[in-house]
Write an enzyme that holds these catalytic residues in place. Structure first.
Site, PDB file in Angstrom:
ATOM      1  N   LYS A 136       0.830  -1.205   0.000  1.00 58.31           N
ATOM      2  CA  LYS A 136       0.000   0.000   0.000  1.00 58.31           C
ATOM      3  C   LYS A 136       0.866   1.257   0.000  1.00 58.31           C
ATOM      4  CE  LYS A 136      -3.848   2.094   2.552  1.00 58.31           C
ATOM      5  NZ  LYS A 136      -4.792   1.918   3.676  1.00 58.31           N
ATOM      6  N   GLU A 170      10.168  -5.463   4.212  1.00 59.31           N
ATOM      7  CA  GLU A 170      10.273  -6.843   3.724  1.00 59.31           C
ATOM      8  C   GLU A 170       9.961  -6.918   2.233  1.00 59.31           C
ATOM      9  OE1 GLU A 170       8.610  -7.195   8.000  1.00 59.31           O
ATOM     10  OE2 GLU A 170       8.436  -5.835   6.287  1.00 59.31           O
ATOM     11  N   GLY A 200      -5.159  -2.778   4.569  1.00 58.31           N
ATOM     12  CA  GLY A 200      -4.456  -3.887   3.942  1.00 58.31           C
ATOM     13  C   GLY A 200      -5.145  -5.219   4.137  1.00 58.31           C
ATOM     14  N   ARG A 201      -5.662  -5.470   5.343  1.00 52.42           N
ATOM     15  CA  ARG A 201      -6.297  -6.764   5.621  1.00 52.42           C
ATOM     16  C   ARG A 201      -7.665  -6.893   4.961  1.00 52.42           C
ATOM     17  NH1 ARG A 201      -5.632  -3.451   9.706  1.00 52.42           N
ATOM     18  NH2 ARG A 201      -7.334  -2.721  11.034  1.00 52.42           N
ATOM     19  N   GLU A 207      -5.576  -7.901  14.279  1.00 44.91           N
ATOM     20  CA  GLU A 207      -5.050  -6.594  13.863  1.00 44.91           C
ATOM     21  C   GLU A 207      -6.155  -5.551  13.866  1.00 44.91           C
ATOM     22  OE1 GLU A 207      -1.605  -6.016  11.026  1.00 44.91           O
ATOM     23  OE2 GLU A 207      -3.249  -5.320   9.754  1.00 44.91           O
ATOM     24  N   HIS A 251      -6.472 -34.289  16.136  1.00 44.34           N
ATOM     25  CA  HIS A 251      -5.314 -35.061  16.567  1.00 44.34           C
ATOM     26  C   HIS A 251      -4.185 -34.148  17.044  1.00 44.34           C
ATOM     27  CE1 HIS A 251      -6.951 -38.847  14.878  1.00 44.34           C
ATOM     28  NE2 HIS A 251      -7.534 -38.011  14.040  1.00 44.34           N
ATOM     29  N   LYS A 296       8.559  -1.875  14.351  1.00 41.13           N
ATOM     30  CA  LYS A 296       9.301  -1.507  13.143  1.00 41.13           C
ATOM     31  C   LYS A 296      10.277  -0.367  13.436  1.00 41.13           C
ATOM     32  CE  LYS A 296       5.549  -2.689   9.913  1.00 41.13           C
ATOM     33  NZ  LYS A 296       4.643  -2.153   8.873  1.00 41.13           N
TER      34      LYS A 296
END
Length: 500
Positions: A175, A181, A236-237, A322, A352, A464
């Site tokens: 964005k 990263e 963003g999400r 978030e 399991h 950050k």
């Protein structure tokens, strides 16, 4: 698009609701009629209906950033006007749709697509690509879709070992176009193209961007025609519905992408128009609120009984935690409730793993069981296997709800463990879109009930900021690092350990 109001929760026939052919059964929430009545009163006092109207009307409900939350416009296929500060946003959105459709028709001979993004730029498209790959008979365009998110070069190396540089396309999704990263991974992929003798022209033609910061994408070296915008009013999400979802169209065709948007839009219409007492996202939100208030729950699990939805809990973790993992409300006061911890994985594998804790642990952890009526393969064994899968889903919910008595304390199941059942008629692009929109709208409703802002994430940024001086200290090699205003004594010692 029908629903049936709950009148007597003790009667399981009155605990089911349907919207967009998705069925919600709340029978095992153990919420009686009087408690439901109180919950809907809470929703009315919290002005949930008004909040929903404001969200779809483009009001600046993201008050801390002075923005609307208009991700629903991204899936508004009928293009009915959606106004932001007096300007209809739909023409710009429709232009992106047109460009995505055109790009799908241009890519011939592409063997590999590397989608570079992290967080909201990764979870949604990754989930959709993986889920739709299981749809029987779905048309795939044959290219391999790679998702590169982690700064750890292990993921980068694995992808570059498989991709063919001369027939690879790269989509850089950020964005802000400043995400560390993403930009570092993008530079590494460009260097890989150069190292494999791709010409400057080939590299330029291979690079695409999806961003709200077009100037930064141009500065990186991406041609304007290869930049697909989205907007600062899309979190963003919540962005998979934008050009962030480009891999869905490229892999399975633009028609499939439209079906994905259509399912979400249909769920939006239900959320917008249905009465609170028949509204699936609202009912799910109120059930979770009830379990917080009555049982003090601090976590819940999402268990999809469909291997195709293996990535769904990871997507949901970001959406819920978030959006709603906040310590203060809209007025800056400490909150009593916010997002529980979210976890999950596919059933019956999860049985399991950690279901022992869900059945007999001291903490009550509600579960959303998600099941699909139709099997996800055309194998001759599919019907028999799917029957066992669904039997396990129903059995676990029943066992958790009722428990079991025994003379041996080790064999006692306390019961009273609440759960929902969500039942999809089948898993395809339409119902995947409806499922994701259902949870998005539930997250927004919970924000309204808790009086918090579901559309910012200030807590993400602090780490950050601290990482920058630490990274500089790690670059310094073996020089001793002392604690200072940016680095505390524990971290300084750890840096020295790494540099030794």
């Amino acid at each position: 698009m029908t629903s049936r109001p709950l009148q007597n929760p003790d009667n399981p026939t009155n605990s089911t609701f349907t919207a967009v052919d998705v069925v919600l059964d709340t029978a095992y929430q153990h919420i009686d009629a009087a408690e439901w009545k109180k919950l809907f009163s809470v929703a009315k006092k919290s002005k949930v209906k008004e909040f929903i109207a404001d969200m779809f009307a483009g009001k600046h409900i993201n008050f801390s950033e002075d923005r609307p939350a208009l991700h629903s416009a991204l899936r508004n296929l009928p293009k009915s006007p959606v106004f932001l500060d007096g300007i209809d946003v739909m023409p710009a959105i429709a232009d992106v749709w047109r460009r995505i459709d055109a790009l799908c028709n241009k890519w011939v001979g592409v063997t590999d697509v590397i989608h570079i993004g992290i967080g909201g730029s990764d979870f949604g498209p990754r989930l959709a690509i993986e889920a739709l790959a299981h749809v029987p008979g779905i048309e795939s365009r044959g290219m391999r879709m790679h998702f590169l998110a982690n700064i750890d070069t292990a993921e980068l190396a694995r992808i570059l070992d498989r991709a063919q540089p001369n027939s690879t396309r790269v989509i850089i999704v950020s964005k802000s176009f400043t995400t560390l990263e993403t930009t570092m991974n993008a530079k590494a992929v460009v260097n890989w193209l150069k190292d494999n003798d791709c010409t400057k022209g080939q590299i330029t033609n291979s690079l695409f961007a999806v961003t709200a910061n077009v100037p930064a994408a141009k500065e990186f070296g991406i041609e304007e025609d290869n930049i697909y915008p989205f907007w600062d009013w899309v979190g963003g999400r919540y962005s998979v519905w934008s050009a962030v979802g480009l891999p869905i169209a490229l892999q399975y065709g633009f028609k499939t992408f439209e079906e994905f948007l259509a399912g979400a839009h249909a769920m939006d219409l239900h959320f917008k128009n249905a009465p609170l007492e028949e509204n699936l996202p609202v009912i799910m939100a109120l059930a979770l609120l009830h379990q917080q208030q009555k049982q003090g729950i601090t976590a819940y699990a999402a268990i999809p009984y469909a291997d195709a939805l293996d990535a769904f809990p990871k997507w949901l973790q970001q959406l819920d935690m978030e959006s709603n993992g906040k310590s203060v409300d809209r007025n800056g006061k400490p909150v009593k409730y916010s997002s529980p911890v979210v976890f999950g994985s596919t059933g019956s594998n999860a049985q399991h793993s950690y279901f022992q804790l869900l059945h007999q642990g001291p903490d009550i952890i509600p579960i959303d069981f998600i099941a699909v009526r139709k099997p996800m393969s055309e194998r001759p064994e599919a019907i028999a296997h799917h029957r066992i899968l669904l039997a396990n889903c129903l059995a676990q919910a029943q066992a958790l709800a009722h428990g079991k008595t025994a003379d041996n304390p080790n064999h006692v199941y306390p019961g009273n463990r609440p759960s929902n059942l969500l039942l999809l008629p089948e898993l395809n692009a339409f119902y995947l879109g409806a499922l994701l929109a259902l949870y998005e709208n539930r997250a927004a409703t919970l924000g309204a009930l808790w009086n918090i802002n579901s559309f910012d994430q200030p807590g993400v940024e602090y780490g950050k900021v601290l990482a920058k001086p630490i990274e500089k200290a790690l670059v310094s090699g073996s020089d001793p690092i002392q604690a200072n205003d940016d680095i505390d004594a524990v971290t300084a010692a750890r840096i020295n350990l790494l540099n030794s």
